[in-house]
Design an enzyme around this catalytic site. Structure first.
Site, PDB file in Angstrom:
ATOM      1  N   LYS A  90       0.864  -1.178   0.000  1.00  0.00           N
ATOM      2  CA  LYS A  90       0.000   0.000   0.000  1.00  0.00           C
ATOM      3  C   LYS A  90       0.891   1.216   0.000  1.00  0.00           C
ATOM      4  O   LYS A  90       1.831   1.307   0.798  1.00  0.00           O
ATOM      5  CB  LYS A  90      -0.878  -0.021   1.268  1.00  0.00           C
ATOM      6  CG  LYS A  90      -1.823   1.142   1.392  1.00  0.00           C
ATOM      7  CD  LYS A  90      -3.206   0.769   0.910  1.00  0.00           C
ATOM      8  CE  LYS A  90      -4.056   1.972   0.570  1.00  0.00           C
ATOM      9  NZ  LYS A  90      -3.799   2.582  -0.745  1.00  0.00           N
ATOM     10  N   GLN A 111       7.348   3.758   3.790  1.00  0.00           N
ATOM     11  CA  GLN A 111       5.946   3.335   3.848  1.00  0.00           C
ATOM     12  C   GLN A 111       5.776   2.040   4.654  1.00  0.00           C
ATOM     13  O   GLN A 111       4.744   1.841   5.299  1.00  0.00           O
ATOM     14  CB  GLN A 111       5.440   3.134   2.410  1.00  0.00           C
ATOM     15  CG  GLN A 111       3.932   3.130   2.254  1.00  0.00           C
ATOM     16  CD  GLN A 111       3.336   4.522   2.203  1.00  0.00           C
ATOM     17  OE1 GLN A 111       3.848   5.396   1.532  1.00  0.00           O
ATOM     18  NE2 GLN A 111       2.232   4.729   2.918  1.00  0.00           N
ATOM     19  N   LYS A 114       5.625   3.220   8.289  1.00  0.00           N
ATOM     20  CA  LYS A 114       4.444   4.075   8.474  1.00  0.00           C
ATOM     21  C   LYS A 114       3.181   3.216   8.518  1.00  0.00           C
ATOM     22  O   LYS A 114       2.338   3.362   9.397  1.00  0.00           O
ATOM     23  CB  LYS A 114       4.347   5.061   7.297  1.00  0.00           C
ATOM     24  CG  LYS A 114       3.151   5.981   7.366  1.00  0.00           C
ATOM     25  CD  LYS A 114       2.927   6.731   6.076  1.00  0.00           C
ATOM     26  CE  LYS A 114       4.171   7.504   5.688  1.00  0.00           C
ATOM     27  NZ  LYS A 114       3.886   8.445   4.575  1.00  0.00           N
ATOM     28  N   LYS A 126       5.309   1.773  -3.184  1.00  0.00           N
ATOM     29  CA  LYS A 126       5.190   3.140  -3.708  1.00  0.00           C
ATOM     30  C   LYS A 126       5.408   3.087  -5.209  1.00  0.00           C
ATOM     31  O   LYS A 126       6.058   2.169  -5.715  1.00  0.00           O
ATOM     32  CB  LYS A 126       6.255   4.045  -3.068  1.00  0.00           C
ATOM     33  CG  LYS A 126       5.984   5.516  -3.210  1.00  0.00           C
ATOM     34  CD  LYS A 126       5.040   6.056  -2.142  1.00  0.00           C
ATOM     35  CE  LYS A 126       4.646   7.487  -2.417  1.00  0.00           C
ATOM     36  NZ  LYS A 126       3.850   8.059  -1.321  1.00  0.00           N
ATOM     37  N   GLY A 165      -3.082   8.169  -4.076  1.00  0.00           N
ATOM     38  CA  GLY A 165      -2.522   9.429  -4.564  1.00  0.00           C
ATOM     39  C   GLY A 165      -1.232   9.803  -3.854  1.00  0.00           C
ATOM     40  O   GLY A 165      -0.835   9.189  -2.871  1.00  0.00           O
ATOM     41  N   ASP A 166      -0.559  10.799  -4.385  1.00  0.00           N
ATOM     42  CA  ASP A 166       0.624  11.417  -3.755  1.00  0.00           C
ATOM     43  C   ASP A 166       0.828  12.719  -4.534  1.00  0.00           C
ATOM     44  O   ASP A 166      -0.097  13.171  -5.238  1.00  0.00           O
ATOM     45  CB  ASP A 166       1.854  10.494  -3.845  1.00  0.00           C
ATOM     46  CG  ASP A 166       3.026  11.007  -2.999  1.00  0.00           C
ATOM     47  OD1 ASP A 166       2.928  10.977  -1.771  1.00  0.00           O
ATOM     48  OD2 ASP A 166       4.037  11.478  -3.569  1.00  0.00           O
ATOM     49  N   THR A 209      -4.832  13.263   5.671  1.00  0.00           N
ATOM     50  CA  THR A 209      -3.408  13.427   6.020  1.00  0.00           C
ATOM     51  C   THR A 209      -3.212  14.713   6.821  1.00  0.00           C
ATOM     52  O   THR A 209      -2.541  14.720   7.857  1.00  0.00           O
ATOM     53  CB  THR A 209      -2.534  13.410   4.752  1.00  0.00           C
ATOM     54  OG1 THR A 209      -2.883  12.264   3.985  1.00  0.00           O
ATOM     55  CG2 THR A 209      -1.063  13.350   5.098  1.00  0.00           C
ATOM     56  N   ASN A 240      -2.615  19.012  -1.136  1.00  0.00           N
ATOM     57  CA  ASN A 240      -3.609  18.293  -0.336  1.00  0.00           C
ATOM     58  C   ASN A 240      -3.260  18.296   1.157  1.00  0.00           C
ATOM     59  O   ASN A 240      -4.107  18.628   2.000  1.00  0.00           O
ATOM     60  CB  ASN A 240      -3.727  16.856  -0.867  1.00  0.00           C
ATOM     61  CG  ASN A 240      -4.603  15.997   0.008  1.00  0.00           C
ATOM     62  OD1 ASN A 240      -4.128  15.220   0.824  1.00  0.00           O
ATOM     63  ND2 ASN A 240      -5.904  16.168  -0.119  1.00  0.00           N
ATOM     64  N   SER A 376      -6.892   5.474   4.015  1.00  0.00           N
ATOM     65  CA  SER A 376      -6.946   4.639   2.810  1.00  0.00           C
ATOM     66  C   SER A 376      -7.280   3.200   3.188  1.00  0.00           C
ATOM     67  O   SER A 376      -8.042   2.525   2.495  1.00  0.00           O
ATOM     68  CB  SER A 376      -5.598   4.661   2.094  1.00  0.00           C
ATOM     69  OG  SER A 376      -5.502   5.786   1.270  1.00  0.00           O
TER      70      SER A 376
HETATM   71  P1  NDP Z   1       0.345  17.920  -3.698  1.00  0.00           P
HETATM   72  O1  NDP Z   1       0.830  17.638  -5.064  1.00  0.00           O
HETATM   73  O2  NDP Z   1      -1.120  18.057  -3.453  1.00  0.00           O
HETATM   74  O3  NDP Z   1       1.062  19.221  -3.111  1.00  0.00           O
HETATM   75  C1  NDP Z   1       2.434  19.321  -2.998  1.00  0.00           C
HETATM   76  C2  NDP Z   1       2.773  20.752  -2.617  1.00  0.00           C
HETATM   77  O4  NDP Z   1       4.163  20.865  -2.422  1.00  0.00           O
HETATM   78  C3  NDP Z   1       2.415  21.745  -3.693  1.00  0.00           C
HETATM   79  O5  NDP Z   1       2.129  22.987  -3.100  1.00  0.00           O
HETATM   80  C4  NDP Z   1       3.696  21.822  -4.522  1.00  0.00           C
HETATM   81  O6  NDP Z   1       3.823  23.043  -5.217  1.00  0.00           O
HETATM   82  C5  NDP Z   1       4.746  21.708  -3.448  1.00  0.00           C
HETATM   83  N1  NDP Z   1       5.924  21.020  -4.001  1.00  0.00           N
HETATM   84  C6  NDP Z   1       5.987  19.815  -4.613  1.00  0.00           C
HETATM   85  N2  NDP Z   1       7.227  19.533  -5.001  1.00  0.00           N
HETATM   86  C7  NDP Z   1       7.979  20.578  -4.639  1.00  0.00           C
HETATM   87  C8  NDP Z   1       9.351  20.901  -4.763  1.00  0.00           C
HETATM   88  N3  NDP Z   1      10.215  20.033  -5.348  1.00  0.00           N
HETATM   89  N4  NDP Z   1       9.770  22.085  -4.243  1.00  0.00           N
HETATM   90  C9  NDP Z   1       8.898  22.920  -3.628  1.00  0.00           C
HETATM   91  N5  NDP Z   1       7.586  22.681  -3.496  1.00  0.00           N
HETATM   92  C10 NDP Z   1       7.145  21.534  -3.986  1.00  0.00           C
HETATM   93  O7  NDP Z   1       0.950  16.756  -2.782  1.00  0.00           O
HETATM   94  P2  NDP Z   1       0.491  16.294  -1.334  1.00  0.00           P
HETATM   95  O8  NDP Z   1       0.042  17.458  -0.546  1.00  0.00           O
HETATM   96  O9  NDP Z   1      -0.378  15.106  -1.493  1.00  0.00           O
HETATM   97  O10 NDP Z   1       1.876  15.743  -0.760  1.00  0.00           O
HETATM   98  C11 NDP Z   1       2.807  16.569  -0.057  1.00  0.00           C
HETATM   99  C12 NDP Z   1       3.777  15.689   0.723  1.00  0.00           C
HETATM  100  O11 NDP Z   1       3.046  14.877   1.645  1.00  0.00           O
HETATM  101  C13 NDP Z   1       4.610  14.710  -0.095  1.00  0.00           C
HETATM  102  O12 NDP Z   1       5.853  14.535   0.538  1.00  0.00           O
HETATM  103  C14 NDP Z   1       3.797  13.428  -0.001  1.00  0.00           C
HETATM  104  O13 NDP Z   1       4.592  12.285  -0.233  1.00  0.00           O
HETATM  105  C15 NDP Z   1       3.326  13.506   1.437  1.00  0.00           C
HETATM  106  N6  NDP Z   1       2.172  12.697   1.794  1.00  0.00           N
HETATM  107  C16 NDP Z   1       0.977  12.876   1.146  1.00  0.00           C
HETATM  108  C17 NDP Z   1      -0.114  12.126   1.525  1.00  0.00           C
HETATM  109  C18 NDP Z   1      -1.464  12.338   0.946  1.00  0.00           C
HETATM  110  O14 NDP Z   1      -2.419  11.726   1.437  1.00  0.00           O
HETATM  111  N7  NDP Z   1      -1.640  13.196  -0.044  1.00  0.00           N
HETATM  112  C19 NDP Z   1      -0.008  11.078   2.568  1.00  0.00           C
HETATM  113  C20 NDP Z   1       1.271  11.037   3.234  1.00  0.00           C
HETATM  114  C21 NDP Z   1       2.322  11.809   2.812  1.00  0.00           C
HETATM  115  P3  NDP Z   1       3.100  23.281  -6.638  1.00  0.00           P
HETATM  116  O15 NDP Z   1       1.670  23.595  -6.307  1.00  0.00           O
HETATM  117  O16 NDP Z   1       3.843  24.410  -7.245  1.00  0.00           O
HETATM  118  O17 NDP Z   1       3.264  21.985  -7.374  1.00  0.00           O
END
Ligand code: NDP
Length: 444
Positions: A90, A111, A114, A126, A165-166, A209, A240, A376
């Site tokens: 997962k 993961q 976690k 992943k 998603g991610d 999250t 997200n 999830s």
């Molecule tokens: P999103 O794609 O929804 O958002 C990511 C955010 O971070 C955006 O604002 C993006 O900017 C910014 N970002 C992405 N890459 C970079 C970078 N290289 N430098 C600077 N800013 C960056 O992703 P999530 O919110 O889903 O995920 C965020 C983090 O949380 C990740 O590490 C993910 O693995 C982790 N995570 C997510 C989960 C989930 O349920 N969604 C669960 C557990 C962990 P921009 O808008 O410009 O792209």
């Protein structure tokens, strides 16, 4: 040389050019050293650590698709099925140009622990691709997702591997992928999570999250006689995780003054307007520069900078290695008391060490952001029993899971004489269950 150090060296030698994977392995193995060294000969004989750091399976494939100009584009797809000792693989699918096998392996490795920490029966995996959904039309995103799933569907299933998603993979992408899976396999099953509510998604998954991050932050504060009420919070990211972290922090009485995306950041001393942020990021898929249209008094800055703002609590929610040593020094100087990671491994090793040495309570992502994968798993349960639970029911289970997760990592740290070290606590508590299952299942 100790068995743990030998394996860390082996991982670096055998997987060159994968610094994020090295970092994740080093952090986990360093924490579980106490368990390994207590029984080193047996673990060495069983090649336990070799089996832990080598994925059960790595799949890499070509993803051809046609763009709006009629040109064929080719991306690379990945799925790393890391460890299934405690349940089906997962873990999410990341769509971002920075994706490579090392990034997917680091995320898949994290993961494992976690998922174990959630207390639910899910193994670690992943996947993703170097495809960038940004700036693509809906038709192009659909073409990519269909091609990606045409190959991926051979390796996943509701009882074998359940992606989610991610970064870059939101409700739209999950919808296109689910449609293609169903079309090819002819199965309406819970093979993906983060689905839309009309076809098997769970209420509260979108929020999970970010909300979970705040439930564990709140539990941490309460354990130390504090509360979220009246605290100033700095958040990075505007995706997200960040959006729903900001929303829940505000519901708990805190003021969140920053957010960021990959080009710049916002400082809004009055507190971030979540409705405006959702409109910009979830509806228009636009840049943060637009935020000033709704809030003229807020500041927009190019580049990075959220960690320079004075706050009690910092929640990095964007991406890996985004909080560096100088940021940690600034946070400490500004009187920050807690850093809880919404993103996966957003704090560098040096920054983590500095925060811990300077008395900042630090909860690593594998514990602090586990609410997403936990919910999830609740979506998988609802799919299996073909029922949908209410928002309140899912949210209250999420809250319970995060509170008991905090209690577990706190307890593990104490049991091994490292009270307050939640990095060690999370790695040890996550590892113990996986170890037990791996031992029980023999050499596989
Ligand atoms: P999103 O794609 O929804 O958002 C990511 C955010 O971070 C955006 O604002 C993006 O900017 C910014 N970002 C992405 N890459 C970079 C970078 N290289 N430098 C600077 N800013 C960056 O992703 P999530 O919110 O889903 O995920 C965020 C983090 O949380 C990740 O590490 C993910 O693995 C982790 N995570 C997510 C989960 C989930 O349920 N969604 C669960 C557990 C962990 P921009 O808008 O410009 O792209």
């Amino acid at each position: 040389m100790s068995y743990v150090d030998e394996i860390i060296e082996q991982v670096i030698a055998k997987n060159p050019d994968e610094p994020e994977f090295h970092q994740a392995v080093r952090e986990v193995l360093d924490s579980i050293r106490v368990i390994i060294e207590a029984n080193e000969e047996k673990f060495r004989r069983d090649a336990l650590l070799e089996r832990l750091v080598n994925p059960e399976r790595q799949i890499k494939f070509r993803v051809p698709w046609v763009d709006d100009q009629g040109n064929v584009q080719v991306n690379t797809g990945y799925r790393v099925q890391f460890n299934s000792a405690i349940g089906p693989y997962k873990g999410g699918l990341r769509l971002h140009p920075s994706v490579n096998i090392g990034i997917i392996k680091f995320l898949g490795f994290e993961q494992i622990f976690k998922n174990s920490l959630t207390g639910l029966p899910i193994g670690g995996g992943k996947g993703g691709s170097d495809f960038d959904p940004k700036g693509k039309s809906d038709r192009e995103v659909m073409a990519f997702c269909q091609s990606f799933m045409t190959e991926l569907c051979k390796y996943i299933g509701a009882d074998t591997d359940v992606p989610a998603g991610d970064i870059g993979t939101g409700a739209r992408e999950i919808g296109y992928m689910y449609g293609q899976y169903k079309r090819i396999r002819g199965l309406f099953e819970g093979v993906l999570t983060g689905k839309g509510l009309s076809y098997g998604g769970s209420l509260a998954r979108t929020e999970a999250t970010g909300y979970g991050l705040l439930y564990i932050t709140d539990a941490l504060l309460r354990a130390h006689g504090e509360t979220m009420q009246g605290k100033t919070v700095v958040v990075s990211g505007a995706g997200n995780v960040a959006i729903y972290a900001i929303e829940k922090a505000q519901q708990l009485g805190a003021k969140v003054v920053t957010c960021s995306d990959s080009t710049g950041w916002i400082y809004d001393p009055q507190g971030i307007d979540v409705a405006a942020l959702k409109e910009i990021k979830e509806v228009k898929r636009a840049r943060l520069t637009e935020y000033k249209n709704d809030r003229p008094d807020a500041e927009y800055h190019e580049g990075r900078g959220v960690w320079q703002i004075k706050a009690d609590i910092a929640l990095p929610c964007a991406t890996q290695n985004e909080l560096h040593l100088d940021d940690a020094q600034q946070l400490v100087k500004n009187g920050c008391i807690a850093v809880c990671e919404g993103a996966n491994m957003p704090t560098t090793e040096e920054a983590t060490k500095y925060l811990q040495e300077n008395g900042v309570w630090f909860i690593p992502g594998k514990a602090a952001n586990a609410g997403g994968v936990a919910t999830s798993a609740l979506e998988m349960s609802q799919n299996s029993e073909r029922l949908s639970w209410s928002f309140e029911e899912v949210d209250s289970q999420l809250k319970k899971i995060m509170e008991s997760l905090y209690a577990n990592i706190d307890d593990a740290a104490k049991r091994f004489g490292m009270e307050g070290n939640y990095v060690a606590g999370a790695n040890i508590a996550g590892f113990e269950k996986v170890l037990d299952a791996m031992n029980a299942q023999g050499i596989v």
